[in-house]
Design a protein around this motif. Structure first.
Motif, short mmCIF file in Angstrom:
data_model
loop_
_atom_site.label_atom_id
_atom_site.label_comp_id
_atom_site.label_asym_id
_atom_site.label_seq_id
_atom_site.Cartn_x
_atom_site.Cartn_y
_atom_site.Cartn_z
N SER A 316 -4.33 -0.73 6.98
CA SER A 316 -4.59 0.24 5.91
C SER A 316 -5.86 -0.10 5.13
CB SER A 316 -3.40 0.29 4.95
OG SER A 316 -3.17 -0.99 4.38
N LYS A 330 -4.16 -2.01 -7.68
CA LYS A 330 -4.33 -0.57 -7.88
C LYS A 330 -5.82 -0.22 -7.85
CE LYS A 330 -2.09 3.08 -10.44
NZ LYS A 330 -1.10 3.40 -11.49
N ILE A 335 -8.98 -0.43 0.61
CA ILE A 335 -8.05 0.51 1.25
C ILE A 335 -8.78 1.75 1.74
CG2 ILE A 335 -5.97 1.88 0.93
CD1 ILE A 335 -5.11 -0.04 -1.25
N LEU A 337 -8.89 5.79 3.40
CA LEU A 337 -8.23 7.05 3.03
C LEU A 337 -6.89 7.19 3.75
CD1 LEU A 337 -11.27 9.53 3.03
CD2 LEU A 337 -10.06 8.60 1.05
N LYS A 340 -4.39 4.79 2.17
CA LYS A 340 -3.77 5.23 0.92
C LYS A 340 -2.51 6.04 1.19
CE LYS A 340 -7.92 5.28 -1.95
NZ LYS A 340 -8.87 6.13 -2.71
N ARG A 343 0.28 3.77 2.88
CA ARG A 343 0.83 2.80 1.94
C ARG A 343 1.70 3.49 0.90
NH1 ARG A 343 -1.65 -2.35 2.22
NH2 ARG A 343 -0.74 -2.85 0.19
N LYS A 344 1.31 4.67 0.47
CA LYS A 344 2.07 5.41 -0.53
C LYS A 344 3.45 5.79 0.00
CE LYS A 344 2.40 7.37 -4.58
NZ LYS A 344 2.42 6.54 -5.81
N TYR A 451 0.98 1.25 -3.63
CA TYR A 451 -0.46 1.52 -3.52
C TYR A 451 -1.15 0.42 -2.73
CZ TYR A 451 -0.27 -1.41 -7.75
OH TYR A 451 -0.01 -2.40 -8.68
#
Length: 451
Positions: A316, A330, A335, A337, A340, A343-344, A451
Protein backbone atom coordinates in the motif's frame (compact mmCIF):
# COMPACT_ATOMS: atom_id res chain seq x y z
CA UNK A 1 15.89 -14.36 21.57
CA UNK A 2 13.26 -15.14 24.18
CA UNK A 3 12.08 -18.67 23.50
CA UNK A 4 10.01 -21.26 25.24
CA UNK A 5 10.42 -25.02 24.82
CA UNK A 6 8.79 -28.21 25.99
CA UNK A 7 5.23 -27.37 25.00
CA UNK A 8 2.55 -30.02 25.31
CA UNK A 9 1.94 -31.68 21.97
CA UNK A 10 -1.00 -30.24 20.09
CA UNK A 11 -1.45 -33.40 18.02
CA UNK A 12 -1.92 -36.21 20.54
CA UNK A 13 -5.48 -35.38 21.56
CA UNK A 14 -6.86 -34.58 18.09
CA UNK A 15 -5.41 -37.89 16.87
CA UNK A 16 -6.94 -39.63 19.90
CA UNK A 17 -10.36 -38.21 19.02
CA UNK A 18 -10.09 -39.40 15.42
CA UNK A 19 -8.87 -42.85 16.53
CA UNK A 20 -11.74 -43.19 19.02
CA UNK A 21 -14.32 -42.22 16.38
CA UNK A 22 -12.85 -44.74 13.93
CA UNK A 23 -13.20 -47.48 16.59
CA UNK A 24 -16.79 -46.42 17.35
CA UNK A 25 -17.88 -46.43 13.72
CA UNK A 26 -16.04 -49.58 12.59
CA UNK A 27 -17.66 -51.60 15.38
CA UNK A 28 -21.06 -50.13 14.54
CA UNK A 29 -20.91 -50.98 10.84
CA UNK A 30 -22.37 -54.47 11.35
CA UNK A 31 -25.56 -52.89 12.74
CA UNK A 32 -26.49 -51.27 9.44
CA UNK A 33 -27.56 -52.64 6.08
CA UNK A 34 -28.80 -49.31 4.77
CA UNK A 35 -25.92 -46.88 4.03
CA UNK A 36 -28.11 -43.84 4.74
CA UNK A 37 -28.77 -45.00 8.29
CA UNK A 38 -25.07 -45.66 8.79
CA UNK A 39 -24.12 -42.18 7.52
CA UNK A 40 -26.73 -40.65 9.83
CA UNK A 41 -25.25 -42.63 12.71
CA UNK A 42 -21.71 -41.43 11.87
CA UNK A 43 -22.81 -37.80 11.72
CA UNK A 44 -24.95 -37.90 14.89
CA UNK A 45 -22.48 -39.88 17.00
CA UNK A 46 -19.43 -37.90 15.84
CA UNK A 47 -21.00 -34.55 16.72
CA UNK A 48 -22.39 -35.88 20.00
CA UNK A 49 -19.06 -37.51 20.93
CA UNK A 50 -17.14 -34.27 20.41
CA UNK A 51 -19.75 -32.33 22.39
CA UNK A 52 -19.84 -34.66 25.39
CA UNK A 53 -16.05 -34.95 25.34
CA UNK A 54 -15.75 -31.18 25.73
CA UNK A 55 -18.29 -31.14 28.55
CA UNK A 56 -16.77 -34.11 30.39
CA UNK A 57 -13.10 -33.11 29.77
CA UNK A 58 -12.55 -36.64 28.47
CA UNK A 59 -9.39 -35.72 26.58
CA UNK A 60 -7.95 -33.37 29.22
CA UNK A 61 -5.30 -35.84 30.41
CA UNK A 62 -1.89 -34.40 31.25
CA UNK A 63 1.48 -35.64 32.43
CA UNK A 64 0.45 -35.16 36.08
CA UNK A 65 -3.03 -36.75 35.73
CA UNK A 66 -3.50 -39.78 37.96
CA UNK A 67 -4.86 -43.12 36.73
CA UNK A 68 -7.86 -42.85 39.04
CA UNK A 69 -8.78 -39.60 37.27
CA UNK A 70 -8.51 -41.29 33.86
CA UNK A 71 -10.81 -44.13 34.92
CA UNK A 72 -13.22 -41.57 36.35
CA UNK A 73 -13.31 -39.79 32.97
CA UNK A 74 -13.85 -43.11 31.17
CA UNK A 75 -16.74 -44.04 33.49
CA UNK A 76 -18.47 -40.71 32.91
CA UNK A 77 -17.93 -40.94 29.15
CA UNK A 78 -19.32 -44.49 28.85
CA UNK A 79 -22.56 -43.41 30.54
CA UNK A 80 -22.97 -40.36 28.29
CA UNK A 81 -22.05 -42.36 25.19
CA UNK A 82 -24.55 -45.07 26.13
CA UNK A 83 -27.31 -42.46 26.39
CA UNK A 84 -26.67 -40.99 22.94
CA UNK A 85 -26.41 -44.45 21.31
CA UNK A 86 -29.74 -45.53 22.83
CA UNK A 87 -31.21 -42.16 21.80
CA UNK A 88 -30.21 -42.88 18.18
CA UNK A 89 -31.65 -46.39 18.11
CA UNK A 90 -34.74 -45.13 19.91
CA UNK A 91 -35.30 -42.59 17.13
CA UNK A 92 -34.63 -45.20 14.42
CA UNK A 93 -36.75 -47.84 16.12
CA UNK A 94 -37.38 -49.54 12.76
CA UNK A 95 -33.79 -50.86 12.92
CA UNK A 96 -35.04 -53.21 15.67
CA UNK A 97 -31.80 -53.61 17.58
CA UNK A 98 -32.03 -55.56 20.84
CA UNK A 99 -30.97 -53.60 23.95
CA UNK A 100 -28.50 -56.32 24.97
CA UNK A 101 -26.87 -56.14 21.55
CA UNK A 102 -26.48 -52.36 21.88
CA UNK A 103 -25.08 -52.67 25.43
CA UNK A 104 -22.57 -55.28 24.22
CA UNK A 105 -21.47 -52.88 21.46
CA UNK A 106 -21.05 -49.99 23.94
CA UNK A 107 -18.96 -52.10 26.31
CA UNK A 108 -16.70 -53.44 23.54
CA UNK A 109 -16.18 -49.90 22.26
CA UNK A 110 -15.10 -48.71 25.69
CA UNK A 111 -12.86 -51.66 26.43
CA UNK A 112 -10.93 -50.90 23.22
CA UNK A 113 -10.93 -47.12 23.79
CA UNK A 114 -9.72 -47.63 27.37
CA UNK A 115 -6.87 -49.86 26.16
CA UNK A 116 -5.89 -47.27 23.53
CA UNK A 117 -6.06 -44.41 26.03
CA UNK A 118 -3.95 -46.25 28.60
CA UNK A 119 -1.46 -47.36 25.93
CA UNK A 120 -0.89 -43.75 24.84
CA UNK A 121 -0.62 -42.65 28.46
CA UNK A 122 2.00 -45.25 29.39
CA UNK A 123 3.92 -44.94 26.10
CA UNK A 124 4.36 -41.22 26.77
CA UNK A 125 5.62 -42.03 30.26
CA UNK A 126 8.13 -44.53 28.84
CA UNK A 127 9.16 -42.02 26.19
CA UNK A 128 9.99 -39.49 28.91
CA UNK A 129 11.72 -42.03 31.17
CA UNK A 130 13.78 -44.00 28.63
CA UNK A 131 14.44 -41.41 25.90
CA UNK A 132 14.22 -38.20 27.91
CA UNK A 133 11.77 -36.62 25.48
CA UNK A 134 8.81 -34.33 26.07
CA UNK A 135 10.46 -32.84 29.17
CA UNK A 136 10.36 -29.46 30.90
CA UNK A 137 13.19 -27.78 32.81
CA UNK A 138 11.98 -26.52 36.19
CA UNK A 139 13.30 -24.70 39.25
CA UNK A 140 11.87 -24.44 42.77
CA UNK A 141 11.97 -21.20 44.75
CA UNK A 142 11.96 -21.65 48.51
CA UNK A 143 13.03 -24.48 50.80
CA UNK A 144 10.48 -25.89 53.24
CA UNK A 145 8.45 -29.05 53.82
CA UNK A 146 6.14 -28.49 50.83
CA UNK A 147 8.86 -27.57 48.35
CA UNK A 148 10.85 -30.61 49.52
CA UNK A 149 7.80 -32.77 48.75
CA UNK A 150 7.69 -31.28 45.27
CA UNK A 151 11.44 -31.79 44.80
CA UNK A 152 11.08 -35.48 45.71
CA UNK A 153 8.07 -35.76 43.41
CA UNK A 154 10.08 -34.48 40.43
CA UNK A 155 13.03 -36.76 41.23
CA UNK A 156 10.96 -39.89 41.91
CA UNK A 157 8.57 -39.43 38.96
CA UNK A 158 10.78 -39.00 35.90
CA UNK A 159 7.94 -40.36 33.75
CA UNK A 160 6.12 -37.04 34.27
CA UNK A 161 8.81 -35.35 32.20
CA UNK A 162 10.05 -32.67 34.64
CA UNK A 163 13.78 -32.09 35.00
CA UNK A 164 14.55 -30.20 38.22
CA UNK A 165 17.53 -27.91 37.62
CA UNK A 166 17.87 -26.24 41.01
CA UNK A 167 16.13 -25.38 44.30
CA UNK A 168 16.74 -21.88 45.69
CA UNK A 169 16.70 -21.32 49.45
CA UNK A 170 15.40 -17.88 50.48
CA UNK A 171 15.88 -18.12 54.25
CA UNK A 172 17.59 -15.30 56.17
CA UNK A 173 21.02 -17.00 56.08
CA UNK A 174 21.24 -17.67 52.36
CA UNK A 175 21.19 -14.03 51.14
CA UNK A 176 20.01 -15.02 47.66
CA UNK A 177 19.32 -12.10 45.36
CA UNK A 178 16.19 -12.72 43.28
CA UNK A 179 17.86 -11.02 40.30
CA UNK A 180 20.49 -13.79 40.34
CA UNK A 181 17.66 -16.33 40.28
CA UNK A 182 16.22 -14.63 37.19
CA UNK A 183 19.63 -14.74 35.47
CA UNK A 184 19.95 -18.46 36.23
CA UNK A 185 16.47 -19.13 34.81
CA UNK A 186 17.30 -17.33 31.57
CA UNK A 187 20.79 -18.84 31.20
CA UNK A 188 19.56 -22.41 31.78
CA UNK A 189 16.43 -22.15 29.60
CA UNK A 190 14.07 -22.99 32.44
CA UNK A 191 10.47 -23.58 31.28
CA UNK A 192 8.55 -23.53 34.56
CA UNK A 193 9.04 -21.85 37.94
CA UNK A 194 7.53 -23.36 41.10
CA UNK A 195 7.52 -20.98 44.03
CA UNK A 196 6.58 -21.27 47.68
CA UNK A 197 4.58 -18.19 48.63
CA UNK A 198 5.67 -18.40 52.27
CA UNK A 199 9.38 -18.08 51.44
CA UNK A 200 9.10 -14.87 49.41
CA UNK A 201 8.18 -11.33 50.42
CA UNK A 202 5.28 -9.53 48.76
CA UNK A 203 7.78 -7.47 46.77
CA UNK A 204 9.64 -10.57 45.58
CA UNK A 205 6.38 -12.24 44.54
CA UNK A 206 5.48 -9.19 42.47
CA UNK A 207 8.96 -9.17 40.90
CA UNK A 208 8.61 -12.87 40.14
CA UNK A 209 5.20 -12.42 38.48
CA UNK A 210 6.51 -9.52 36.38
CA UNK A 211 9.62 -11.49 35.37
CA UNK A 212 7.61 -14.57 34.37
CA UNK A 213 5.14 -12.52 32.32
CA UNK A 214 7.83 -10.52 30.53
CA UNK A 215 10.03 -13.54 29.74
CA UNK A 216 7.45 -16.17 28.74
CA UNK A 217 8.02 -18.41 31.75
CA UNK A 218 5.27 -20.55 33.26
CA UNK A 219 4.88 -19.60 36.93
CA UNK A 220 3.15 -21.84 39.48
CA UNK A 221 2.74 -21.38 43.23
CA UNK A 222 2.67 -23.85 46.09
CA UNK A 223 -0.22 -22.44 48.16
CA UNK A 224 -0.19 -21.39 51.79
CA UNK A 225 -2.01 -18.73 53.78
CA UNK A 226 -0.73 -15.78 51.77
CA UNK A 227 -3.03 -14.32 49.14
CA UNK A 228 -2.11 -14.17 45.44
CA UNK A 229 -3.73 -11.32 43.57
CA UNK A 230 -4.70 -12.56 40.14
CA UNK A 231 -7.83 -12.85 38.01
CA UNK A 232 -7.70 -16.60 37.52
CA UNK A 233 -5.96 -19.46 39.27
CA UNK A 234 -5.73 -23.01 37.95
CA UNK A 235 -5.66 -25.73 40.61
CA UNK A 236 -4.13 -29.18 40.01
CA UNK A 237 -2.56 -32.01 41.99
CA UNK A 238 0.94 -33.40 41.42
CA UNK A 239 0.59 -36.67 43.24
CA UNK A 240 -1.13 -35.47 46.43
CA UNK A 241 0.51 -32.04 46.44
CA UNK A 242 -1.72 -29.09 45.42
CA UNK A 243 -0.25 -26.73 42.81
CA UNK A 244 -1.67 -23.36 41.72
CA UNK A 245 -0.94 -21.97 38.24
CA UNK A 246 -0.85 -18.19 37.97
CA UNK A 247 -2.69 -17.96 34.67
CA UNK A 248 -5.08 -20.23 32.78
CA UNK A 249 -4.72 -20.01 29.00
CA UNK A 250 -7.64 -21.88 27.39
CA UNK A 251 -5.92 -22.09 23.99
CA UNK A 252 -3.13 -24.16 25.57
CA UNK A 253 -5.54 -27.05 26.09
CA UNK A 254 -4.90 -29.39 23.14
CA UNK A 255 -8.57 -29.85 22.27
CA UNK A 256 -9.04 -26.06 22.15
CA UNK A 257 -5.94 -25.83 19.96
CA UNK A 258 -7.52 -28.35 17.61
CA UNK A 259 -10.81 -26.40 17.47
CA UNK A 260 -9.08 -23.06 16.88
CA UNK A 261 -6.73 -24.49 14.24
CA UNK A 262 -9.64 -26.18 12.42
CA UNK A 263 -11.53 -22.87 12.40
CA UNK A 264 -8.41 -21.08 11.10
CA UNK A 265 -7.84 -23.57 8.27
CA UNK A 266 -11.47 -23.73 7.11
CA UNK A 267 -11.98 -19.96 7.24
CA UNK A 268 -8.65 -19.11 5.57
CA UNK A 269 -9.20 -21.64 2.77
CA UNK A 270 -12.61 -20.06 2.15
CA UNK A 271 -11.03 -16.57 1.88
CA UNK A 272 -8.03 -17.69 -0.20
CA UNK A 273 -10.09 -19.69 -2.70
CA UNK A 274 -13.20 -17.50 -2.68
CA UNK A 275 -11.64 -14.02 -2.61
CA UNK A 276 -7.84 -13.91 -2.97
CA UNK A 277 -7.89 -16.13 -6.06
CA UNK A 278 -9.59 -13.43 -8.15
CA UNK A 279 -8.84 -10.28 -6.11
CA UNK A 280 -5.05 -10.67 -6.22
CA UNK A 281 -4.69 -10.44 -10.05
CA UNK A 282 -7.02 -7.40 -10.23
CA UNK A 283 -5.51 -5.59 -7.26
CA UNK A 284 -2.00 -6.55 -8.34
CA UNK A 285 -2.56 -4.88 -11.72
CA UNK A 286 -3.72 -1.63 -10.06
CA UNK A 287 -0.79 -1.66 -7.62
CA UNK A 288 1.70 -2.22 -10.47
CA UNK A 289 0.17 0.51 -12.67
CA UNK A 290 0.43 3.14 -9.92
CA UNK A 291 3.98 2.41 -8.71
CA UNK A 292 6.84 0.06 -9.42
CA UNK A 293 7.47 -2.70 -6.93
CA UNK A 294 6.06 -6.04 -5.78
CA UNK A 295 2.33 -6.70 -5.33
CA UNK A 296 2.91 -8.15 -1.88
CA UNK A 297 4.75 -6.51 1.01
CA UNK A 298 6.36 -8.77 3.59
CA UNK A 299 7.68 -7.69 6.94
CA UNK A 300 9.24 -9.52 9.89
CA UNK A 301 6.99 -9.72 12.92
CA UNK A 302 7.17 -11.56 16.26
CA UNK A 303 4.70 -14.39 16.79
CA UNK A 304 4.15 -17.33 19.13
CA UNK A 305 6.98 -17.73 21.66
CA UNK A 306 8.56 -14.54 20.26
CA UNK A 307 9.60 -16.32 17.05
CA UNK A 308 10.03 -14.13 13.97
CA UNK A 309 8.06 -14.74 10.78
CA UNK A 310 7.26 -12.86 7.57
CA UNK A 311 3.83 -11.21 7.67
CA UNK A 312 2.22 -10.66 4.23
CA UNK A 313 0.14 -7.69 3.04
CA UNK A 314 -0.85 -6.11 -0.25
CA UNK A 315 1.65 -3.32 -0.85
CA UNK A 316 0.00 0.00 0.00
CA UNK A 317 3.09 2.24 0.01
CA UNK A 318 5.74 3.29 -2.46
CA UNK A 319 8.87 1.17 -1.93
CA UNK A 320 10.94 2.97 0.73
CA UNK A 321 13.81 2.11 3.10
CA UNK A 322 11.88 3.14 6.26
CA UNK A 323 8.92 0.78 5.78
CA UNK A 324 10.32 -1.68 8.32
CA UNK A 325 11.16 0.98 10.90
CA UNK A 326 8.37 3.55 11.10
CA UNK A 327 4.64 3.09 11.57
CA UNK A 328 2.21 4.61 9.13
CA UNK A 329 0.85 7.95 10.37
CA UNK A 330 -2.18 9.97 9.33
CA UNK A 331 -1.50 11.67 5.98
CA UNK A 332 1.66 9.57 5.42
CA UNK A 333 3.14 10.56 2.05
CA UNK A 334 4.44 7.02 1.47
CA UNK A 335 0.91 5.66 0.93
CA UNK A 336 -0.28 5.34 -2.67
CA UNK A 337 -3.80 6.17 -3.92
CA UNK A 338 -4.66 2.47 -4.18
CA UNK A 339 -3.04 2.01 -0.77
CA UNK A 340 -5.38 4.56 0.84
CA UNK A 341 -8.42 2.61 -0.34
CA UNK A 342 -7.22 -0.85 0.64
CA UNK A 343 -5.95 0.37 4.02
CA UNK A 344 -9.22 2.16 4.80
CA UNK A 345 -11.18 -1.05 4.14
CA UNK A 346 -8.47 -3.35 5.64
CA UNK A 347 -8.24 -5.20 2.30
CA UNK A 348 -4.44 -4.87 2.52
CA UNK A 349 -4.50 -7.38 5.41
CA UNK A 350 -6.17 -10.20 3.42
CA UNK A 351 -2.89 -11.92 2.34
CA UNK A 352 -2.33 -12.71 6.03
CA UNK A 353 -4.79 -15.57 5.54
CA UNK A 354 -1.78 -17.23 3.84
CA UNK A 355 0.09 -16.75 7.15
CA UNK A 356 -2.85 -18.36 8.92
CA UNK A 357 -2.83 -21.37 6.60
CA UNK A 358 0.95 -21.72 7.11
CA UNK A 359 0.44 -21.71 10.88
CA UNK A 360 2.35 -18.49 11.66
CA UNK A 361 -0.81 -16.63 12.61
CA UNK A 362 -4.40 -17.19 13.68
CA UNK A 363 -7.48 -15.37 12.41
CA UNK A 364 -8.02 -13.85 15.86
CA UNK A 365 -5.27 -13.00 18.32
CA UNK A 366 -2.99 -10.15 19.42
CA UNK A 367 -1.86 -8.10 16.42
CA UNK A 368 1.87 -8.66 15.70
CA UNK A 369 4.18 -5.64 15.69
CA UNK A 370 7.29 -4.89 13.68
CA UNK A 371 10.34 -6.54 15.24
CA UNK A 372 11.96 -3.21 16.12
CA UNK A 373 8.77 -2.02 17.84
CA UNK A 374 8.32 -5.32 19.67
CA UNK A 375 11.78 -5.01 21.24
CA UNK A 376 11.02 -1.42 22.23
CA UNK A 377 7.63 -2.20 23.81
CA UNK A 378 8.99 -5.30 25.57
CA UNK A 379 11.41 -3.04 27.47
CA UNK A 380 8.96 -0.20 28.15
CA UNK A 381 5.52 -1.78 28.60
CA UNK A 382 4.88 -4.10 31.53
CA UNK A 383 3.46 -7.54 30.60
CA UNK A 384 3.82 -6.81 26.87
CA UNK A 385 5.50 -10.20 26.39
CA UNK A 386 2.40 -12.07 27.66
CA UNK A 387 0.86 -11.51 24.20
CA UNK A 388 3.38 -14.00 22.75
CA UNK A 389 1.98 -16.96 24.69
CA UNK A 390 -0.41 -17.43 21.74
CA UNK A 391 -0.31 -16.93 17.97
CA UNK A 392 -0.83 -13.39 16.67
CA UNK A 393 -3.99 -12.66 14.72
CA UNK A 394 -5.24 -10.83 11.63
CA UNK A 395 -7.68 -9.14 13.96
CA UNK A 396 -8.10 -9.10 17.71
CA UNK A 397 -10.16 -7.95 20.67
CA UNK A 398 -8.05 -4.81 21.08
CA UNK A 399 -8.58 -3.88 17.41
CA UNK A 400 -12.38 -4.12 17.51
CA UNK A 401 -12.55 -2.11 20.74
CA UNK A 402 -10.76 0.96 19.39
CA UNK A 403 -7.05 0.16 19.74
CA UNK A 404 -6.01 -0.60 16.17
CA UNK A 405 -3.54 1.14 13.89
CA UNK A 406 -1.03 3.75 14.95
CA UNK A 407 0.23 3.79 18.54
CA UNK A 408 0.23 7.51 19.34
CA UNK A 409 0.88 7.29 23.09
CA UNK A 410 1.96 4.68 25.64
CA UNK A 411 -1.65 4.61 26.81
CA UNK A 412 -2.64 3.09 23.44
CA UNK A 413 -0.25 0.18 23.72
CA UNK A 414 -0.97 -0.33 27.46
CA UNK A 415 -4.70 -0.68 26.73
CA UNK A 416 -3.98 -2.90 23.75
CA UNK A 417 -1.96 -5.23 26.01
CA UNK A 418 -4.81 -5.30 28.57
CA UNK A 419 -7.33 -6.40 25.94
CA UNK A 420 -4.88 -8.94 24.50
CA UNK A 421 -4.32 -10.51 27.93
CA UNK A 422 -8.07 -10.59 28.56
CA UNK A 423 -8.53 -12.41 25.23
CA UNK A 424 -5.70 -14.83 26.06
CA UNK A 425 -7.27 -15.71 29.43
CA UNK A 426 -10.89 -15.87 28.22
CA UNK A 427 -10.67 -17.39 24.75
CA UNK A 428 -13.59 -19.26 23.27
CA UNK A 429 -14.64 -20.09 19.72
CA UNK A 430 -17.73 -17.90 20.19
CA UNK A 431 -15.49 -14.98 21.15
CA UNK A 432 -13.44 -15.51 17.98
CA UNK A 433 -16.60 -15.54 15.84
CA UNK A 434 -17.88 -12.39 17.56
CA UNK A 435 -14.56 -10.58 16.90
CA UNK A 436 -14.61 -11.65 13.23
CA UNK A 437 -18.13 -10.25 12.75
CA UNK A 438 -17.19 -7.04 14.58
CA UNK A 439 -14.12 -6.69 12.36
CA UNK A 440 -16.19 -7.02 9.17
CA UNK A 441 -18.73 -4.52 10.53
CA UNK A 442 -16.00 -1.99 11.39
CA UNK A 443 -14.42 -2.40 7.94
CA UNK A 444 -17.76 -1.76 6.20
CA UNK A 445 -18.67 1.31 8.27
CA UNK A 446 -15.09 2.66 8.27
CA UNK A 447 -12.71 3.09 11.16
CA UNK A 448 -11.19 6.46 12.08
CA UNK A 449 -7.83 4.78 12.79
CA UNK A 450 -7.78 2.87 9.49
CA UNK A 451 -5.24 4.90 7.49
Amino acid sequence: MIFKSGRYSGYIRPLSIILDLVIIHLLAKSFFIDKIHFLNYILFISLSWVFISIKSNFYEVYRFTQLIKIFSLIGKQVVLFGLIVFAFFGFYYDLEKAPLEVIKYILIVFVIITLVKLTIYFLLKKYRTLLGGNYRNVVILGLNQKTDQLRKFFIDNSDYGYQLQKTFNFDTHSNIDIENVFSYILENEVDEIYSSIAELTEEQIQQLITFADNNLKILKFIPDNKEIYTKKLDFNYYGYLPIISLRTIPIEYPFNQFIKRAFDIIFSLFIIVGILSWLTPLLGLLIKIESKGPVFFKQKRNGLDYKEFYCYKYRSMKPNPTAHLHQVTKGDQRITLVGKIIRKTSIDELPQFINVLKGDMSIVGPRPHMVSHTHMYAERIDKFMVRHFIKPGITGLAQVTGYRGEVETDEDIINRVKYDIFYLENWSLLLDIKIVFQTVYNALKGDDKAY
